[in-house]
Design a protein around this motif. Structure first.
Motif, PDB file in Angstrom:
ATOM      1  N   LEU A 142      29.119  37.653  62.950  1.00  0.00           N
ATOM      2  CA  LEU A 142      29.564  38.061  60.947  1.00  0.00           C
ATOM      3  C   LEU A 142      28.336  37.987  60.660  1.00  0.00           C
ATOM      4  O   LEU A 142      27.840  37.492  60.475  1.00  0.00           O
ATOM      5  CB  LEU A 142      30.547  36.804  60.533  1.00  0.00           C
ATOM      6  CG  LEU A 142      31.388  35.847  61.416  1.00  0.00           C
ATOM      7  CD1 LEU A 142      32.229  34.610  60.142  1.00  0.00           C
ATOM      8  CD2 LEU A 142      32.658  37.297  61.459  1.00  0.00           C
ATOM      9  N   SER A 143      28.885  39.219  59.525  1.00  0.00           N
ATOM     10  CA  SER A 143      27.525  40.030  58.575  1.00  0.00           C
ATOM     11  C   SER A 143      28.228  39.271  57.058  1.00  0.00           C
ATOM     12  O   SER A 143      29.242  38.138  56.725  1.00  0.00           O
ATOM     13  CB  SER A 143      27.919  41.298  58.271  1.00  0.00           C
ATOM     14  OG  SER A 143      29.074  41.270  58.094  1.00  0.00           O
ATOM     15  N   LEU A 144      27.288  39.018  56.578  1.00  0.00           N
ATOM     16  CA  LEU A 144      27.585  38.478  54.811  1.00  0.00           C
ATOM     17  C   LEU A 144      28.568  39.487  54.244  1.00  0.00           C
ATOM     18  O   LEU A 144      29.393  38.761  53.807  1.00  0.00           O
ATOM     19  CB  LEU A 144      26.962  38.954  53.945  1.00  0.00           C
ATOM     20  CG  LEU A 144      24.919  38.218  54.397  1.00  0.00           C
ATOM     21  CD1 LEU A 144      23.954  38.803  53.145  1.00  0.00           C
ATOM     22  CD2 LEU A 144      25.378  37.133  53.341  1.00  0.00           C
ATOM     23  N   ALA A 145      28.864  40.881  54.711  1.00  0.00           N
ATOM     24  CA  ALA A 145      30.650  41.365  54.279  1.00  0.00           C
ATOM     25  C   ALA A 145      31.425  40.986  54.632  1.00  0.00           C
ATOM     26  O   ALA A 145      32.206  41.138  54.725  1.00  0.00           O
ATOM     27  CB  ALA A 145      30.118  42.737  54.436  1.00  0.00           C
ATOM     28  N   ASP A 146      31.028  40.433  55.718  1.00  0.00           N
ATOM     29  CA  ASP A 146      32.701  40.301  56.792  1.00  0.00           C
ATOM     30  C   ASP A 146      33.547  38.720  55.939  1.00  0.00           C
ATOM     31  O   ASP A 146      33.888  38.802  56.123  1.00  0.00           O
ATOM     32  CB  ASP A 146      32.275  39.659  58.148  1.00  0.00           C
ATOM     33  CG  ASP A 146      31.408  41.143  59.258  1.00  0.00           C
ATOM     34  OD1 ASP A 146      32.160  41.777  58.387  1.00  0.00           O
ATOM     35  OD2 ASP A 146      31.179  40.711  60.332  1.00  0.00           O
ATOM     36  N   ILE A 147      31.891  37.953  55.623  1.00  0.00           N
ATOM     37  CA  ILE A 147      32.855  36.907  55.444  1.00  0.00           C
ATOM     38  C   ILE A 147      33.162  36.435  53.198  1.00  0.00           C
ATOM     39  O   ILE A 147      33.542  36.286  52.817  1.00  0.00           O
ATOM     40  CB  ILE A 147      30.929  35.654  55.191  1.00  0.00           C
ATOM     41  CG1 ILE A 147      31.170  35.337  56.419  1.00  0.00           C
ATOM     42  CG2 ILE A 147      30.943  34.024  54.333  1.00  0.00           C
ATOM     43  CD1 ILE A 147      30.214  34.611  57.081  1.00  0.00           C
ATOM     44  N   THR A 148      32.009  37.523  52.548  1.00  0.00           N
ATOM     45  CA  THR A 148      32.228  37.203  51.468  1.00  0.00           C
ATOM     46  C   THR A 148      32.832  38.827  50.915  1.00  0.00           C
ATOM     47  O   THR A 148      33.539  39.242  49.708  1.00  0.00           O
ATOM     48  CB  THR A 148      30.696  37.751  50.342  1.00  0.00           C
ATOM     49  OG1 THR A 148      29.864  38.738  50.861  1.00  0.00           O
ATOM     50  CG2 THR A 148      29.995  36.490  50.978  1.00  0.00           C
ATOM     51  N   GLY A 149      33.552  39.521  52.012  1.00  0.00           N
ATOM     52  CA  GLY A 149      34.114  40.376  51.212  1.00  0.00           C
ATOM     53  C   GLY A 149      32.859  41.933  51.572  1.00  0.00           C
ATOM     54  O   GLY A 149      31.868  42.422  50.294  1.00  0.00           O
ATOM     55  N   LEU A 179      21.982  33.003  55.052  1.00  0.00           N
ATOM     56  CA  LEU A 179      21.744  32.236  53.490  1.00  0.00           C
ATOM     57  C   LEU A 179      20.260  33.148  53.464  1.00  0.00           C
ATOM     58  O   LEU A 179      19.863  33.139  52.712  1.00  0.00           O
ATOM     59  CB  LEU A 179      21.754  30.819  54.022  1.00  0.00           C
ATOM     60  CG  LEU A 179      22.499  30.122  54.214  1.00  0.00           C
ATOM     61  CD1 LEU A 179      22.372  28.501  54.252  1.00  0.00           C
ATOM     62  CD2 LEU A 179      24.277  30.208  53.372  1.00  0.00           C
ATOM     63  N   GLN A 180      19.878  33.315  55.340  1.00  0.00           N
ATOM     64  CA  GLN A 180      18.028  34.238  54.578  1.00  0.00           C
ATOM     65  C   GLN A 180      18.769  35.562  53.833  1.00  0.00           C
ATOM     66  O   GLN A 180      18.434  36.136  53.004  1.00  0.00           O
ATOM     67  CB  GLN A 180      17.244  33.509  55.731  1.00  0.00           C
ATOM     68  CG  GLN A 180      16.859  32.489  56.277  1.00  0.00           C
ATOM     69  CD  GLN A 180      16.668  32.800  57.864  1.00  0.00           C
ATOM     70  OE1 GLN A 180      15.881  33.307  57.781  1.00  0.00           O
ATOM     71  NE2 GLN A 180      16.050  31.450  58.122  1.00  0.00           N
ATOM     72  N   LEU A 181      19.777  35.814  54.692  1.00  0.00           N
ATOM     73  CA  LEU A 181      19.667  37.361  54.260  1.00  0.00           C
ATOM     74  C   LEU A 181      20.633  37.764  53.533  1.00  0.00           C
ATOM     75  O   LEU A 181      19.950  38.489  52.413  1.00  0.00           O
ATOM     76  CB  LEU A 181      20.853  38.072  55.372  1.00  0.00           C
ATOM     77  CG  LEU A 181      20.371  37.909  57.323  1.00  0.00           C
ATOM     78  CD1 LEU A 181      21.020  38.867  57.675  1.00  0.00           C
ATOM     79  CD2 LEU A 181      19.230  38.820  56.977  1.00  0.00           C
ATOM     80  N   ALA A 182      21.408  36.686  52.074  1.00  0.00           N
ATOM     81  CA  ALA A 182      21.594  36.507  51.672  1.00  0.00           C
ATOM     82  C   ALA A 182      20.934  37.118  49.819  1.00  0.00           C
ATOM     83  O   ALA A 182      20.449  37.052  48.792  1.00  0.00           O
ATOM     84  CB  ALA A 182      22.526  35.737  51.404  1.00  0.00           C
ATOM     85  N   MET A 183      19.661  35.841  50.390  1.00  0.00           N
ATOM     86  CA  MET A 183      18.642  35.960  49.034  1.00  0.00           C
ATOM     87  C   MET A 183      17.423  37.378  49.579  1.00  0.00           C
ATOM     88  O   MET A 183      17.902  37.883  48.384  1.00  0.00           O
ATOM     89  CB  MET A 183      17.927  34.481  50.019  1.00  0.00           C
ATOM     90  CG  MET A 183      17.686  33.038  49.534  1.00  0.00           C
ATOM     91  SD  MET A 183      17.056  31.997  49.788  1.00  0.00           S
ATOM     92  CE  MET A 183      16.900  31.353  51.202  1.00  0.00           C
ATOM     93  N   GLN A 184      17.429  37.709  50.719  1.00  0.00           N
ATOM     94  CA  GLN A 184      16.899  39.154  50.683  1.00  0.00           C
ATOM     95  C   GLN A 184      18.056  39.994  49.754  1.00  0.00           C
ATOM     96  O   GLN A 184      16.612  41.116  49.777  1.00  0.00           O
ATOM     97  CB  GLN A 184      16.814  39.128  52.176  1.00  0.00           C
ATOM     98  CG  GLN A 184      15.955  38.601  53.393  1.00  0.00           C
ATOM     99  CD  GLN A 184      15.997  39.233  54.376  1.00  0.00           C
ATOM    100  OE1 GLN A 184      15.642  40.502  54.958  1.00  0.00           O
ATOM    101  NE2 GLN A 184      16.011  38.297  55.080  1.00  0.00           N
ATOM    102  N   VAL A 185      19.060  40.064  50.021  1.00  0.00           N
ATOM    103  CA  VAL A 185      20.163  41.416  48.980  1.00  0.00           C
ATOM    104  C   VAL A 185      19.978  40.918  48.690  1.00  0.00           C
ATOM    105  O   VAL A 185      19.705  42.102  47.262  1.00  0.00           O
ATOM    106  CB  VAL A 185      21.308  40.905  50.552  1.00  0.00           C
ATOM    107  CG1 VAL A 185      22.357  40.248  49.141  1.00  0.00           C
ATOM    108  CG2 VAL A 185      21.876  42.684  50.005  1.00  0.00           C
ATOM    109  N   GLY A 186      19.546  39.755  47.357  1.00  0.00           N
ATOM    110  CA  GLY A 186      19.435  39.158  45.530  1.00  0.00           C
ATOM    111  C   GLY A 186      20.254  38.295  45.582  1.00  0.00           C
ATOM    112  O   GLY A 186      20.583  38.358  44.112  1.00  0.00           O
ATOM    113  N   ILE A 187      21.150  38.249  46.053  1.00  0.00           N
ATOM    114  CA  ILE A 187      22.182  37.057  45.813  1.00  0.00           C
ATOM    115  C   ILE A 187      21.440  35.671  45.047  1.00  0.00           C
ATOM    116  O   ILE A 187      20.468  34.785  46.129  1.00  0.00           O
ATOM    117  CB  ILE A 187      23.036  37.021  46.682  1.00  0.00           C
ATOM    118  CG1 ILE A 187      23.988  38.010  47.237  1.00  0.00           C
ATOM    119  CG2 ILE A 187      24.511  35.093  46.547  1.00  0.00           C
ATOM    120  CD1 ILE A 187      25.258  37.224  48.983  1.00  0.00           C
TER     121      ILE A 187
END
Length: 518
Positions: free
Chosen positions: A7-14, A130-138
């Motif tokens: 899954l990707s961030l987009a898959d989980i959060t929309g 979680l690491q990718l979320a921080m990289q993308v700026g969340i």
């Protein structure tokens, strides 16, 4: 067998949400939209087959020194009681899956999931999101008045799961959220620790007796003494229940007795312990205290008493008690801080087919990555203003994302959780059958399994040898005077049959040694 998902961030959060996050981060100069969007769409493997094979392949190394020990370990500055209880040799240098390498350099099995929270073990690949979320700026930092999209998404997911709605059925979730019927869990309070979650439920029950603030209207049971029902120990005391470390919750289990006696004698609050799995006792207690100047404010219980030998409440007992509570306007609070996520239904109360008014969530849902507890309740019990159950840091977005990641993995592996839990229970029953002179009985549910021993000294020695000679981390529960001495286990959801077979054989070996020494 554990099954992998990607899954990707987009898959989980929309995808719509991630689109706006990437645009906002680009506007702040964090990176280009194209690079940020690539990160948001990167699919992560949650539990690759290679990892599963690697973990099983390392079993032969358990209890061996596989890394250089830490000799110059910091002594810290803890209080005396915490310092006395510290085992620095087991403090993790690193971990992977159901293993930990402690400061002693040994490879050890986390047989109780690092005190009941590492539902997916250490360094779970799915949490790379979680690491990718921080990289993308969340950003993780929000406030009650700025609860983010991910936290609000988690709230809906918890309502969906609690009400047995299939993933993706948003219309059904919307219908439940609009319900004002009793026992429909459709409200979520975001908190940090399990103690605060339990206290939130306590406050809502107390709000039917006392005003939160002077300008509030008189509560329904104003003038009555609120009586809380908790699980009794085997001497009819209050040591069997445990619902956090706030002062009142500690009083419910017999602590701060001088302060409690003042409150009880003044009619401010009363706690009554009800016998485990005793329907007649429960019915008599309800009849006694639900009249006159007293009123039962709530029935508070776990389904598996992990702080009292891991005793499992019987299904018909729970059904009987909840029905009686419903008939007598008594709110029911099922504390799932320990059991949540370890059930194939994610909430153990669903296996009981009961409909409580409060359900606490914690530990297992964020996989130990963040202190992130939740309290689910109903429209009828939604009786506090924002400051009544306020915590400043209960809405963190990354903490909510950790919950969502674990939910996706656990729902995908529901059958594994069911099968592996049954497998471990069978192994515990086999031990009890083979060593009846030492083991009195087994208790628990699924991977939450306990062995009851004949005496405390025997229990402590068994757990000491399992920990020191086998490097399988389990707990000896011998500190409660009225509780049968028990050895507690709670393996992570990713546990394999090979791991549990190893644990079973290790326990057999130790039990045989103890038997031969008698």
């Amino acid at each position: 067998m554990v099954s992998n998902i990607k899954l990707s961030l987009a898959d989980i959060t929309g995808s719509g949400y991630m689109e706006k996050v990437c645009r906002a981060s680009e506007a702040l100069g964090l990176d280009s939209y194209e690079n940020l969007k690539k990160i948001a769409d990167t699919k992560v493997e949650f539990f690759p087959d290679a990892l599963r094979e690697k973990l099983d392949g390392m079993i032969a190394q358990v209890n061996q020194v596989v890394s250089e020990p830490l000799s110059a370990s910091c002594s810290g500055a803890g209080t005396q009681s915490f310092s006395d209880a510290l085992h620095k040799e087991n403090a993790p240098l690193s971990g992977l899956g159901f293993y930990r390498i402690g400061e002693n350099g040994k490879l050890a099995v986390i047989g109780k999931s690092e005190h009941y929270q590492a539902s997916c073990g250490h360094n779970f690949p799915g949490y790379k999101l979680l690491q990718l979320a921080m990289q993308v700026g969340i950003t993780n930092i929000t406030h009650n008045n700025t609860r983010g999209h991910i936290t609000r998404l988690l709230e809906r997911e918890l309502v969906r799961i609690a009400n047995g709605i299939a993933p993706g059925d948003e219309a059904a979730v919307d219908k439940v959220l609009q319900s004002t019927e009793k026992h429909v869990l459709n409200r979520v309070i975001n908190l940090e620790t399990g103690s605060l979650a339990c206290e939130a439920a306590l406050k809502m029950m107390l709000a039917r007796f006392y005003r939160l603030q002077p300008h509030f209207p008189a509560p329904k049971y104003s003038g009555k003494t609120p009586v809380f029902l908790v699980m009794a120990d085997f001497q009819d005391g209050k040591e069997a229940n445990y619902h956090g470390t706030t002062v009142i919750m500690q009083m419910l289990r017999g602590m701060w007795h001088e302060l409690y006696n003042i409150l009880e004698s003044s009619g401010g609050i009363k706690t009554v312990a009800v016998r485990i799995n005793d329907k007649d006792s429960f019915a008599e207690t309800v009849k006694q205290y639900n009249q006159g100047n007293t009123r039962i404010a709530g029935f508070i219980h776990e389904l598996v008493l992990m702080n009292y030998g891991g005793i499992r409440l019987e299904n018909d007992y729970v059904e009987f008690c909840h029905k009686l509570c419903d008939e007598n306007d008594i709110p029911v609070f099922v504390d799932e801080i320990q059991s949540c996520m370890w059930s194939p239904e994610l909430f153990l109360f669903k296996e009981y087919k009961c409909h409580p008014d409060f359900v606490s969530v914690g530990k297992g849902f964020p996989g130990g990555m963040y202190p992130a507890s939740r309290m689910l309740t109903t429209a009828a019990m939604d009786n506090l203003n924002q400051f009544g159950a306020l915590v400043t840091n209960g809405q963190e977005e990354l903490a909510s994302l950790a919950n969502l990641i674990t939910i996706r993995f656990a729902e995908h592996n529901a059958e594994h959780i069911r099968v592996i839990g049954r497998f471990w229970q069978e192994k515990l029953y086999a031990l009890a059958g083979e060593f009846p002179g030492q083991i009195k009985k087994t208790e628990g549910d699924g991977l939450l399994g306990t062995l009851f021993f004949s005496d405390a000294e025997q229990t402590a020695e068994f757990c000491r040898r399992i920990n020191n000679s086998c490097s399988i981390d389990i707990s000896a529960q011998v500190y409660k005077a009225n509780c049968p001495p028990a050895a507690l286990t709670k393996f992570p959801l990713i546990a394999s049959e090979k791991l549990l077979e190893f644990a079973y054989q290790s326990m057999r070996k130790v039990l045989r040694e103890l038997e031969d020494e008698q």
